[in-house]
Design an enzyme around this catalytic site. Structure first.
Site, PDB file in Angstrom:
ATOM      1  N   HIS A   1       0.848  -1.323  -0.059  1.00  0.00           N
ATOM      2  CA  HIS A   1       0.022  -0.130   0.038  1.00  0.00           C
ATOM      3  C   HIS A   1       0.781   1.226   0.197  1.00  0.00           C
ATOM      4  O   HIS A   1       0.157   2.303   0.099  1.00  0.00           O
ATOM      5  CB  HIS A   1      -0.878   0.076   1.216  1.00  0.00           C
TER       6      HIS A   1
ATOM      7  N   ASP B   1      -4.761 -12.664   3.434  1.00  0.00           N
ATOM      8  CA  ASP B   1      -6.090 -12.189   4.009  1.00  0.00           C
ATOM      9  C   ASP B   1      -6.999 -12.496   3.288  1.00  0.00           C
ATOM     10  O   ASP B   1      -8.277 -12.116   3.433  1.00  0.00           O
ATOM     11  CB  ASP B   1      -5.891 -10.657   4.445  1.00  0.00           C
TER      12      ASP B   1
ATOM     13  N   HIS C   1      -6.516  -7.146  -0.612  1.00  0.00           N
ATOM     14  CA  HIS C   1      -6.591  -5.713  -0.661  1.00  0.00           C
ATOM     15  C   HIS C   1      -5.598  -5.439  -2.113  1.00  0.00           C
ATOM     16  O   HIS C   1      -4.736  -5.837  -2.219  1.00  0.00           O
ATOM     17  CB  HIS C   1      -6.057  -4.953   0.355  1.00  0.00           C
TER      18      HIS C   1
ATOM     19  N   ASP D   1      -2.756 -10.346  -2.391  1.00  0.00           N
ATOM     20  CA  ASP D   1      -3.252  -9.851  -1.231  1.00  0.00           C
ATOM     21  C   ASP D   1      -4.852  -9.615  -1.495  1.00  0.00           C
ATOM     22  O   ASP D   1      -5.261  -9.264  -2.490  1.00  0.00           O
ATOM     23  CB  ASP D   1      -2.607  -8.583  -0.768  1.00  0.00           C
TER      24      ASP D   1
HETATM   25 ZN   LIG Z   1      -4.379  -7.009   2.739  1.00  0.00          ZN
END
Ligand SMILES: [Zn+2]
Length: 342
Positions: free
Chosen positions: A160, A284, A197, A195
């Protein structure tokens, strides 16, 4: 497979994060990497090696010099500002529409360089983030030296973080720094981000680049973090046009649907014909992850590793998210074993 690991990650132990309207205990905690490390030993994945130090230069190929200076000084600046308090540094105001970028004090710097309230800067954050980059670079160096695969047990995670933004539990973009280091040595890297996200930081860093492919399978930002990037129509720009592929998926995606997106992603990687593959390995997507909403089961992570191995490329796995402490170590090693057993 060699694993690279540094105990310096233990220096980064955030206490709390502010999300969904409340201050709650941090989920990106040291125990995550410690459990994975123990499982790698238990299941004899291969040697666990310390990183070597690479210094700032490889970081500065990806992150702005002012951003790096900010991060290095941020905790001390925060303590100077609030000497009688013990809270970690978390931004609480941003230069939103109509306001000016301003770096005159630590509050404005935090708002200028930070993108959310879930990513505290603690006393040991900078040292841990720097060590995580060294871990990723050491794995890249092993691959450059001829290893077929390596696992960088990077913590804090990185995907991120963009050139001048920290957020989403990430400070330096480990996988991007490693990809750039390999590109600087004449290799053509592809990055596959699995991931839950979207890897908004990695996307932003390589968005206009013709020499690095970025492919991400993730929860649709229409309902999931990082909310403002990761949509299907973001395809790269300028020389990078067509070299960014986002595959957003709905809430509660299970293996069947996930596997279709994975095949699409792998097809795109094959077309690009990279010299080296870097995998942002977030776990995740697990069905019982406490902050996410996909439905991958424990066995599915063997399949994920096998499918990635099918590309037959030198592969660097870099650890990203994954917050179910009970299952995290098992499913991480399932990916590595699935890959190695292919
Ligand atoms: Zn994540």
């Amino acid at each position: 497979m060699k694993t690279f690991y540094s105990p310096a990650h233990l220096l980064h132990a955030p206490k709390e994060e502010f999300e969904a309207g409340r201050l709650s205990p941090a989920v990106e905690v040291p125990e995550r990497a410690e459990r994975v490390r123990a499982e790698i030993e238990r299941r004899k994945v291969g040697p666990i090696l310390p990183p070597r130090r690479f210094g700032d230069d490889p970081i500065l190929r990806v992150h702005g010099a002012r951003f790096v200076s900010f991060l290095r000084a941020a905790y001390d600046d925060w303590r100077t500002r609030y000497p009688d308090d013990t809270a970690d540094a978390i931004p609480s105001a941003w230069p939103a529409r109509g306001m000016r970028l301003n770096a005159s004090d630590i509050e404005s710097r935090l708002g200028s360089y930070g993108s959310d309230t879930a990513t505290p800067i603690t006393r040991g954050t900078f040292e841990a983030a720097q060590a995580a980059v060294d871990v990723a670079l050491s794995a890249a160096e092993a691959i450059h030296g001829g290893e077929g695969a390596a696992f960088a047990l990077t913590r804090p995670p990185g995907h991120h973080a963009s050139g001048d933004l920290f957020g989403g539990y990430c400070y330096f973009n480990n996988v991007a720094v490693a990809a750039q280091w390999l590109a600087d040595r004449g290799l053509r890297p592809a990055i596959l981000d699995v991931d839950y996200h979207h890897g908004n930081g990695t996307q932003a860093i390589f968005y206009a680049r013709a020499d690095v492919l970025f492919v991400s399978i993730h929860a649709d930002p229409a309902f999931a973090f990082p909310h403002f990037l990761g949509f299907g129509d973001e395809r790269g720009e300028g020389e990078g046009e067509g070299l960014n592929l986002n595959l957003p998926l709905p809430r509660f995606t299970a293996w069947d649907r996930y596997a279709e997106a994975l095949q699409t992603a792998l097809r795109r990687v094959r077309e690009f014909s990279p010299d080296v593959l870097l995998v942002s390995l977030g776990l995740d997507t697990f069905e019982a992850d406490p902050i996410s909403h996909f439905r991958l089961g424990r066995e599915d992570y063997f399949r994920l590793g096998e499918a990635i191995a099918g590309l037959c490329k030198p592969t660097l796995f870099a650890f990203e998210g994954g917050y179910n402490l009970e299952a995290l170590s098992e499913i991480t090693v399932n990916v590595l074993e699935g890959f190695a057993g292919h």
